[in-house]
Design a protein around this motif. Structure first.
Motif, PDB file in Angstrom:
ATOM      1  N   ALA A  12     -17.095   8.203  -1.876  1.00  0.00           N
ATOM      2  CA  ALA A  12     -15.600   8.319  -0.954  1.00  0.00           C
ATOM      3  C   ALA A  12     -15.353   6.817  -0.470  1.00  0.00           C
ATOM      4  N   PHE A  13     -16.540   6.703   0.341  1.00  0.00           N
ATOM      5  CA  PHE A  13     -15.516   6.098   0.971  1.00  0.00           C
ATOM      6  C   PHE A  13     -15.399   4.252   0.031  1.00  0.00           C
ATOM      7  N   SER A  14     -16.585   3.646  -0.238  1.00  0.00           N
ATOM      8  CA  SER A  14     -17.027   2.341  -1.128  1.00  0.00           C
ATOM      9  C   SER A  14     -15.788   2.821  -2.188  1.00  0.00           C
ATOM     10  N   VAL A  15     -15.086   3.167  -3.114  1.00  0.00           N
ATOM     11  CA  VAL A  15     -14.111   3.320  -4.184  1.00  0.00           C
ATOM     12  C   VAL A  15     -12.841   3.320  -3.037  1.00  0.00           C
ATOM     13  N   GLY A  16     -13.040   3.656  -2.081  1.00  0.00           N
ATOM     14  CA  GLY A  16     -11.509   3.853  -1.845  1.00  0.00           C
ATOM     15  C   GLY A  16     -11.519   2.144  -1.344  1.00  0.00           C
ATOM     16  N   LEU A  17     -12.774   0.326  -1.158  1.00  0.00           N
ATOM     17  CA  LEU A  17     -12.546  -0.109  -0.807  1.00  0.00           C
ATOM     18  C   LEU A  17     -11.787  -1.041  -2.212  1.00  0.00           C
ATOM     19  N   TYR A  18     -11.198  -0.646  -3.469  1.00  0.00           N
ATOM     20  CA  TYR A  18     -11.137  -0.716  -4.488  1.00  0.00           C
ATOM     21  C   TYR A  18      -9.137  -1.288  -3.832  1.00  0.00           C
ATOM     22  N   PHE A  19      -9.147  -0.272  -3.021  1.00  0.00           N
ATOM     23  CA  PHE A  19      -7.489   0.407  -2.727  1.00  0.00           C
ATOM     24  C   PHE A  19      -6.911  -0.072  -1.733  1.00  0.00           C
ATOM     25  N   THR A  20      -7.621  -0.571  -0.739  1.00  0.00           N
ATOM     26  CA  THR A  20      -7.402  -1.546   0.619  1.00  0.00           C
ATOM     27  C   THR A  20      -5.981  -2.661   0.621  1.00  0.00           C
ATOM     28  N   ASP A  21      -6.553  -3.791  -0.683  1.00  0.00           N
ATOM     29  CA  ASP A  21      -4.481  -4.426  -0.968  1.00  0.00           C
ATOM     30  C   ASP A  21      -3.092  -3.725  -0.997  1.00  0.00           C
ATOM     31  N   LYS A  22      -3.456  -2.550  -1.957  1.00  0.00           N
ATOM     32  CA  LYS A  22      -2.291  -1.890  -2.398  1.00  0.00           C
ATOM     33  C   LYS A  22      -2.173  -0.929  -0.753  1.00  0.00           C
ATOM     34  N   GLU A  23      -2.539  -0.289  -0.173  1.00  0.00           N
ATOM     35  CA  GLU A  23      -2.422   0.245   1.133  1.00  0.00           C
ATOM     36  C   GLU A  23      -1.443  -0.741   1.511  1.00  0.00           C
ATOM     37  N   SER A  24      -2.321  -1.858   2.255  1.00  0.00           N
ATOM     38  CA  SER A  24      -2.271  -2.912   2.826  1.00  0.00           C
ATOM     39  C   SER A  24      -0.721  -2.840   3.027  1.00  0.00           C
ATOM     40  N   VAL A  25      -0.054  -2.698   1.425  1.00  0.00           N
ATOM     41  CA  VAL A  25       1.279  -3.291   1.049  1.00  0.00           C
ATOM     42  C   VAL A  25       2.584  -2.260   1.581  1.00  0.00           C
ATOM     43  N   LEU A  26       1.959  -0.462   1.266  1.00  0.00           N
ATOM     44  CA  LEU A  26       2.663   0.724   1.863  1.00  0.00           C
ATOM     45  C   LEU A  26       3.255  -0.112   3.435  1.00  0.00           C
ATOM     46  N   TYR A  27       2.032  -0.553   4.000  1.00  0.00           N
ATOM     47  CA  TYR A  27       2.737  -0.864   5.520  1.00  0.00           C
ATOM     48  C   TYR A  27       3.641  -1.899   5.217  1.00  0.00           C
ATOM     49  N   HIS A  28       4.544  -2.959   5.028  1.00  0.00           N
ATOM     50  CA  HIS A  28       4.995  -3.393   4.571  1.00  0.00           C
ATOM     51  C   HIS A  28       6.205  -3.023   4.006  1.00  0.00           C
ATOM     52  N   GLN A  29       6.240  -1.890   3.002  1.00  0.00           N
ATOM     53  CA  GLN A  29       7.061  -2.047   2.546  1.00  0.00           C
ATOM     54  C   GLN A  29       7.907  -0.625   2.346  1.00  0.00           C
ATOM     55  N   SER A  30       6.975   0.912   2.738  1.00  0.00           N
ATOM     56  CA  SER A  30       7.484   1.991   3.321  1.00  0.00           C
ATOM     57  C   SER A  30       6.658   2.522   3.809  1.00  0.00           C
ATOM     58  N   ASN A  31       6.780   3.073   5.205  1.00  0.00           N
ATOM     59  CA  ASN A  31       6.091   3.845   5.793  1.00  0.00           C
ATOM     60  C   ASN A  31       5.837   5.186   4.985  1.00  0.00           C
ATOM     61  N   ASN A  32       7.138   5.501   5.079  1.00  0.00           N
ATOM     62  CA  ASN A  32       7.085   6.613   4.619  1.00  0.00           C
ATOM     63  C   ASN A  32       6.471   7.321   3.260  1.00  0.00           C
ATOM     64  N   ARG A  33       6.000   6.650   2.683  1.00  0.00           N
ATOM     65  CA  ARG A  33       5.358   6.186   1.246  1.00  0.00           C
ATOM     66  C   ARG A  33       3.229   6.928   2.196  1.00  0.00           C
ATOM     67  N   LEU A  34       3.363   5.738   2.789  1.00  0.00           N
ATOM     68  CA  LEU A  34       2.057   5.611   3.298  1.00  0.00           C
ATOM     69  C   LEU A  34       1.896   7.166   4.318  1.00  0.00           C
ATOM     70  N   LEU A  35       2.764   7.869   4.887  1.00  0.00           N
ATOM     71  CA  LEU A  35       2.146   8.707   5.461  1.00  0.00           C
ATOM     72  C   LEU A  35       2.190   9.786   4.706  1.00  0.00           C
ATOM     73  N   TYR A  36       3.440  10.479   3.386  1.00  0.00           N
ATOM     74  CA  TYR A  36       2.812  10.788   2.561  1.00  0.00           C
ATOM     75  C   TYR A  36       1.661  11.167   1.915  1.00  0.00           C
ATOM     76  N   LEU A  37       1.104  10.083   1.561  1.00  0.00           N
ATOM     77  CA  LEU A  37      -0.462   9.789   0.938  1.00  0.00           C
ATOM     78  C   LEU A  37      -1.041  10.225   2.094  1.00  0.00           C
ATOM     79  N   LYS A  38      -0.617   9.775   3.507  1.00  0.00           N
ATOM     80  CA  LYS A  38      -2.243  10.585   4.362  1.00  0.00           C
ATOM     81  C   LYS A  38      -1.920  11.864   4.944  1.00  0.00           C
ATOM     82  N   ILE A  39      -0.543  12.578   4.686  1.00  0.00           N
ATOM     83  CA  ILE A  39      -0.621  14.085   4.653  1.00  0.00           C
ATOM     84  C   ILE A  39      -1.198  15.064   3.579  1.00  0.00           C
ATOM     85  N   THR A  40      -1.074  14.347   2.571  1.00  0.00           N
ATOM     86  CA  THR A  40      -1.652  15.161   1.310  1.00  0.00           C
ATOM     87  C   THR A  40      -2.774  14.968   1.059  1.00  0.00           C
ATOM     88  N   GLN A  41      -3.571  14.140   1.840  1.00  0.00           N
ATOM     89  CA  GLN A  41      -4.782  13.707   1.512  1.00  0.00           C
ATOM     90  C   GLN A  41      -5.719  14.654   3.145  1.00  0.00           C
TER      91      GLN A  41
END
Length: 378
Positions: free
Chosen positions: A304-333
Motif C-alpha cells: 500500500a505504501f510503496s506503490v504510492g511512491l509511483y504516484f508522488t509526482d502525479k499528486e504534486s501536479v494536483l497541488y498546482h493544477q486543481s486543489n478540488n481534484r486532490l480533495l476529491y481524491l483524498k475524500i474518496t480514499q
C-alpha cells in the motif's frame, strides 16, 4: 534541484529512523497495554495537529508565490495566536471529560502544529538544510526524552507522553532562536480575506491525509481490538511515506515531473522485496516474539505504501493544477478506508485494517491513472 532532493531525502531518512526508534524503544520497554495507549496517543496527536493547523503549512507556500514572505509571516502569527486561544478554551473541557492524558495529547498537537508552521518558512526560503535539520532535531530530542521515560517508568505511559511534549517545546525554541522568521501582527488595514479559499481547500486536504495515515490505529482501538501489533507493523512501513513526504516537500514547491518510470518501478520493487525478505527477521531482532504476528500486516501495508511512491509526482501536479481534484481524491480514499474497515476488522482482526488501507490506496491509484489518461487525450 538534485541537491535539494538529496538534502530533504537525507533529512527525511534520518528523521524517519529517529521516529522509528522512538516507537521501537517504547515497544521494547513499555508493557503491551501502555504501548497500545501510546500508539493511540501518537496517532491522535497527528490528526489533531492537522485540525489545529488549518492547512497552513501547505497554503503558506501557495500564498507566498502570489504575495510575499512578510504577508505569510503575519498570517502565521495570527494563526498561531488563534491556535493557542482555541487550546486555552478547550483545556478545561478536555480535562473534565477525558483527563490529563488527553490534555497532553491536545497540547502536543498544538506544539507539533506550531513547529510545522514555523519550519515551513525554511521551505519558503528553499533553505532545505535548515528545514531538514529542524525536523531531525525534533525527532532526536523526542527519542532522548521518550527513551528515558520508558526505561524509568515502563508501566506508566504518561511520562512518555510528557517526553513527546517537551521535545516539541525544545525544537520550537530552537527555530525561534535562529531568527530566520519575523513573526509580526498586521496593521489595521491589512486583510487576509482572499487567502481563505486557498487555506480552506488545503486544510481539508491536510486533515483528510492525516486521517488516512493515522486513523487506522484509532479505529482498531475503538472496535475493542489491541492495536499494538498493527502499530508496530505500520511504524516499520511508515518509513516509506515519511521518505516520500520529504521528497514531496520539494515536488510541491517546484512541481518536478521528470522522474523516469523505470526508476520508480525498480525502486518500488526493491522496497517490496526487501520488506518481504526482512520483515520477520527485523521484528524478531527489535521486538523478540512479542509482536511476531505483525509480519503479515507489514506485507500488506508495504504494498500500500510503496506503490504510492509511483504516484508522488502525479499528486504534486494536483497541488498546482486543481486543489478540488486532490480533495476529491483524498475524500474518496478516506471514505473507502472507513467503510471497508468495519467488516474487514470484524472478520479478520487487525490485519483487516491493512486490507482496508490497501483498498483505499488502490482506489486512489485508479483515480490518478484515469486523470492522466484523460489529459493525454486532450
Amino acid at each position: 534541484m538534485n541537491k535539494s532532493i538529496f538534502v530533504t531525502f537525507a533529512g527525511g531518512l534520518l528523521s524517519a529512523i529517529l521516529t522509528f526508534m522512538v516507537n521501537v524503544v517504547a515497544a521494547k520497554y513499555l508493557v503491551v497495554a501502555e504501548f497500545n495507549q501510546l500508539a493511540v496517543f501518537i496517532n491522535a496527536t497527528v490528526i489533531l495537529s492537522a485540525i489545529f493547523e488549518f492547512g497552513l503549512s501547505s497554503s503558506l507556500i501557495v500564498i507566498y508565490k502570489k504575495k510575499d514572505k512578510h504577508h505569510c509571516e503575519m498570517l502565521a502569527s495570527m494563526a498561531i495566536v488563534g491556535m493557542i486561544g482555541i487550546f486555552i478554551l478547550l483545556l478545561p473541557v478536555v480535562y473534565y471529560y477525558w483527563g490529563i492524558n488527553s490534555v497532553l495529547c491536545v497540547f502536543a498537537s498544538l506544539l507539533m502544529t506550531i513547529h510545522k508552521v514555523l519550519n515551513i518558512f525554511n521551505q519558503i526560503d528553499e533553505a532545505w538544510g535548515r528545514y531538514s535539520f529542524n525536523n531531525v532535531l525534533s525527532n532526536a530530542v523526542k527519542l532522548g526524552f521518550v527513551t528515558t521515560a520508558v526505561i524509568v517508568y515502563p508501566t506508566n505511559v504518561i511520562y512518555a507522553l510528557m517526553g513527546l511534549t517537551v521535545a516539541y517545546i525544545v525544537s520550537i525554541v530552537y527555530i525561534i532562536s535562529g531568527r530566520y522568521i519575523s513573526l509580526s501582527f498586521p496593521h489595521k488595514n491589512y486583510y487576509f480575506k482572499d487567502d481563505l479559499p486557498v487555506i480552506f481547500k488545503l486544510y481539508l486536504v491536510t486533515a483528510i491525509v492525516a486521517l488516512l495515515m493515522r486513523v487506522d490505529v484509532i479505529i482498531i482501538d475503538g472496535m475493542g481490538f489491541n492495536a499494538a501489533n498493527y502499530f508496530v507493523a505500520s511504524t516499520l512501513c511508515m518509513l516509506i511515506p515519511l521518505l516520500n513526504s520529504s521528497v514531496m516537500a520539494v515536488l510541491v514547491k517546484v512541481g518536478i515531473q521528470n522522474v523516469q518510470k523505470k526508476q520508480k518501478i525498480f525502486f518500488i520493487a526493491f522496497i517490496i522485496l526487501g520488506y518481504l525478505i526482512c520483515s520477520k527477521w527485523v521484528l524478531s531482532l527489535l521486538y523478540g516474539n512479542t509482536y511476531e504476528s505483525a509480519a503479515n500486516i507489514m506485507y500488506i501495508l508495504t504494498i500500500a505504501f510503496s506503490v504510492g511512491l509511483y504516484f508522488t509526482d502525479k499528486e504534486s501536479v494536483l497541488y498546482h493544477q486543481s486543489n478540488n481534484r486532490l480533495l476529491y481524491l483524498k475524500i474518496t480514499q478516506l471514505l473507502v478506508m472507513i467503510v471497508s474497515s468495519y467488516p474487514l476488522i470484524t472478520y479478520l482482526g487487525e490485519i483487516g485494517m491493512a486490507y482496508a488501507v490497501l483498498l483505499s490506496r488502490l482506489v486512489g491509484w485508479l483515480y490518478l491513472i484515469t486523470i492522466c489518461e484523460n489529459e493525454k487525450k486532450i
